[in-house]
Design a protein around this motif. Structure first.
Motif, short mmCIF file in Angstrom:
data_model
loop_
_atom_site.label_atom_id
_atom_site.label_comp_id
_atom_site.label_asym_id
_atom_site.label_seq_id
_atom_site.Cartn_x
_atom_site.Cartn_y
_atom_site.Cartn_z
N UNK A 164 0.82 -1.22 0.00
CA UNK A 164 0.00 0.00 0.00
C UNK A 164 0.86 1.27 0.00
N UNK A 165 2.17 1.10 -0.02
CA UNK A 165 3.05 2.27 -0.11
C UNK A 165 3.36 2.50 -1.59
N UNK A 166 3.24 3.74 -2.03
CA UNK A 166 3.44 4.03 -3.46
C UNK A 166 4.94 4.11 -3.75
N UNK A 167 5.58 2.94 -3.72
CA UNK A 167 7.03 2.95 -3.97
C UNK A 167 7.42 1.84 -4.94
N UNK A 168 8.53 2.06 -5.61
CA UNK A 168 9.12 1.02 -6.45
C UNK A 168 10.45 0.63 -5.82
N UNK A 169 10.83 -0.63 -6.00
CA UNK A 169 12.08 -1.11 -5.38
C UNK A 169 12.86 -1.85 -6.46
N UNK A 170 14.07 -1.42 -6.71
CA UNK A 170 14.92 -2.10 -7.70
C UNK A 170 16.15 -2.64 -6.97
N UNK A 171 16.39 -3.92 -7.15
CA UNK A 171 17.48 -4.59 -6.43
C UNK A 171 18.70 -4.73 -7.33
N UNK A 214 9.76 12.98 -12.70
CA UNK A 214 9.60 13.69 -11.43
C UNK A 214 9.32 12.74 -10.27
N UNK A 215 10.00 11.60 -10.28
CA UNK A 215 9.89 10.66 -9.16
C UNK A 215 11.20 10.70 -8.39
N UNK A 216 11.15 11.00 -7.09
CA UNK A 216 12.41 11.03 -6.33
C UNK A 216 12.99 9.64 -6.21
N UNK A 217 14.31 9.58 -6.20
CA UNK A 217 15.00 8.28 -6.13
C UNK A 217 15.94 8.28 -4.92
N UNK A 218 15.86 7.22 -4.15
CA UNK A 218 16.84 7.00 -3.08
C UNK A 218 17.73 5.86 -3.56
N UNK A 219 19.02 6.16 -3.74
CA UNK A 219 19.90 5.32 -4.53
C UNK A 219 21.09 4.86 -3.70
N UNK A 220 21.15 3.57 -3.40
CA UNK A 220 22.29 3.03 -2.64
C UNK A 220 23.39 2.64 -3.61
N UNK A 235 13.10 3.29 -4.77
CA UNK A 235 14.23 2.86 -3.96
C UNK A 235 15.11 1.96 -4.83
N UNK A 236 16.38 2.28 -4.94
CA UNK A 236 17.28 1.48 -5.79
C UNK A 236 18.47 1.04 -4.96
N UNK A 237 18.65 -0.27 -4.84
CA UNK A 237 19.73 -0.80 -4.01
C UNK A 237 20.83 -1.36 -4.90
N UNK A 238 21.86 -0.58 -5.13
CA UNK A 238 22.98 -0.95 -5.99
C UNK A 238 22.51 -1.55 -7.31
N UNK A 239 21.69 -0.82 -8.05
CA UNK A 239 21.07 -1.41 -9.24
C UNK A 239 22.05 -1.76 -10.35
N UNK A 240 23.26 -1.21 -10.30
CA UNK A 240 24.21 -1.48 -11.39
C UNK A 240 25.36 -2.37 -10.97
N UNK A 241 25.41 -2.74 -9.69
CA UNK A 241 26.64 -3.37 -9.21
C UNK A 241 26.84 -4.78 -9.77
N UNK A 242 25.77 -5.41 -10.26
CA UNK A 242 25.97 -6.75 -10.83
C UNK A 242 26.34 -6.69 -12.31
N UNK A 243 26.43 -5.48 -12.86
CA UNK A 243 26.69 -5.35 -14.31
C UNK A 243 28.16 -5.04 -14.57
N UNK A 244 28.66 -5.48 -15.72
CA UNK A 244 30.03 -5.12 -16.08
C UNK A 244 30.06 -3.67 -16.57
#
Ligand SMILES: Nc1ncnc2c1ncn2[C@@H]1O[C@H](COP(=O)(O)OP(=O)(O)OP(=O)(O)O)[C@@H](O)[C@H]1O
Length: 359
Positions: A75-82, A183-189, A155-164
């Motif tokens: 119910x939280x309007x968020x997206x999560x990318x691992x 215009x969507x804020x991103x919190x990026x680890x 929310x993005x948690x190291x979304x590129x770290x598995x890529x070369x």
């Protein structure tokens, strides 16, 4: 609008204790050493773990233990990318995107799927089984699927770290376009300095579950302790494209502190005059002298004042410099610092061997 966080979360051998107000726009990067609590913080924001406190996005209260409010993740309007795209293997790309869309009540659908498909450049992949996608394509589809739910926070948690490196370079421009276009804020680890330099407007540095520093990316990067390996210390400058000198194949960029000349790369040539640019200058590309250099091939030398000095590995010193209203860093030998008798407050000249345009 702000993302308001007050979270305490106690584990047997780790305590997260964070109070933060983040701008609910652009990219905020969450940095810090392994185990400092970055993923735990994202999971608490998402409601995947339950800390104590408050999570509020603008007027929307997702958690408030003072009033007993708690919204489950769906119910939280968020997206999560691992880190690793977890796509549904039995569905093709379109099926994965529709899964995201169907989870979203019609009244909350604000992001058009066509636009997301366009933004991530995956139109030609829609009918492809997910098992046949490359790493970069998978991650672009995972980001699109998260966006298809019309999140108000990504929310993005190291979304590129598995890529070369090549796949990273493929996905980064898409990430860069997201906050601007949607215009969507991103919190990026991220652990990767180059990603943070390129993407983030705001930086939060965590250590041992607590916020040690946070602030505007340019300001934070230009301090002596950046939160990344000191040997990679790099300053960020916000500037403006002033002129192209066609004869010399050089472009002039202005910043709050002076002007710099850069080779006119295709990326620079395509920009209109006056457009905003983000530049990085690695500390190892800056040398110092007490007098202006005569008869030099260097294009960029600027008067500066030393604001701080710090030992930086055996025989090395990192110097912080004020250049007008901007800050630079210089990585020099301890021997040079001693011979020049460098000290805070001293006037010097900063000679810049390399400037990179990151945006
Ligand atoms: N499910 C769990 N149960 C117990 N302890 C956990 C759990 N998950 C993480 N931890 C611990 O909590 C601390 C913070 O972990 P977290 O994954 O948030 O760190 P991080 O900053 O994201 O690390 P990294 O950069 O390595 O991904 C660590 O000490 C970790 O060992």
């Amino acid at each position: 609008m702000t993302l308001h966080l007050r979270i305490r979360h106690q584990r047997p051998s780790f305590a997260l204790d964070v109070a933060l107000q983040l701008p609910a726009s652009g990219v905020s990067a969450l940095i810090g050493p392994s185990g400092c609590g970055k993923t735990s913080l994202l999971r608490c924001i998402a409601g995947l773990e339950r800390g104590q406190g408050q999570v509020r996005l603008g007027e929307q209260v997702w958690q408030d233990d003072a009033t007993g409010q708690w919204l489950p993740t769906h119910r939280r309007a968020l997206g999560y990318v691992f880190q690793e795209a977890s796509l549904f293997a039995h569905l093709n790309v379109q099926g994965n995107l529709h899964f995201g869309l169907q989870r979203t009540p019609v009244a909350r659908r604000k992001v058009a799927l066509d636009k997301v498909v366009d933004l991530l450049g995956i139109g030609h992949l829609l009918q492809r089984p997910c098992a046949t996608l490359s790493g970069g394509e998978r991650q672009r589809v995972a980001i699109a699927r998260a966006l298809a739910t019309s999140p108000q926070l990504l929310l993005m948690d190291e979304p590129l770290s598995a890529l070369d490196a090549a796949r990273k370079a493929e996905v980064l421009p898409y990430l860069e376009a997201l906050p601007r276009e949607l215009a969507i804020p991103i919190l990026y680890v991220s652990h990767a300095q180059e990603e943070v330099l390129r993407l983030a407007q705001h930086i939060v540095q965590l250590a041992h579950g607590q916020v040690v520093r946070q602030g505007d990316a340019a300001t934070l990067f230009n301090q002596l302790d950046q939160g990344f390996a000191a040997s990679n210390a790099t300053a960020v400058l916000q500037g403006q494209l002033l002129a192209h000198h066609a004869q010399d194949h050089l472009s002039a960029l202005g910043f709050a502190g002076g002007q710099l000349l850069l080779p006119t790369t295709p990326a620079l040539a395509s920009r209109p005059l006056g457009s905003a640019v983000r530049l990085t200058i690695a500390a190892r590309d800056v040398s110092l002298s007490l007098q202006p250099l005569a008869h030099t091939s260097l294009l960029n030398s600027l008067p500066a004042t030393i604001t701080g000095l710090r030992e930086d590995g055996p025989g090395q010193v990192l110097a912080a410099l004020a250049v007008g209203e901007s800050q630079l860093l210089a990585h020099i030998s301890q021997r040079s610092a001693r011979q020049l008798a460098l000290a805070p407050g001293q006037a010097v000249f900063a000679h810049i061997k390399g400037v990179a345009l990151v945006r």
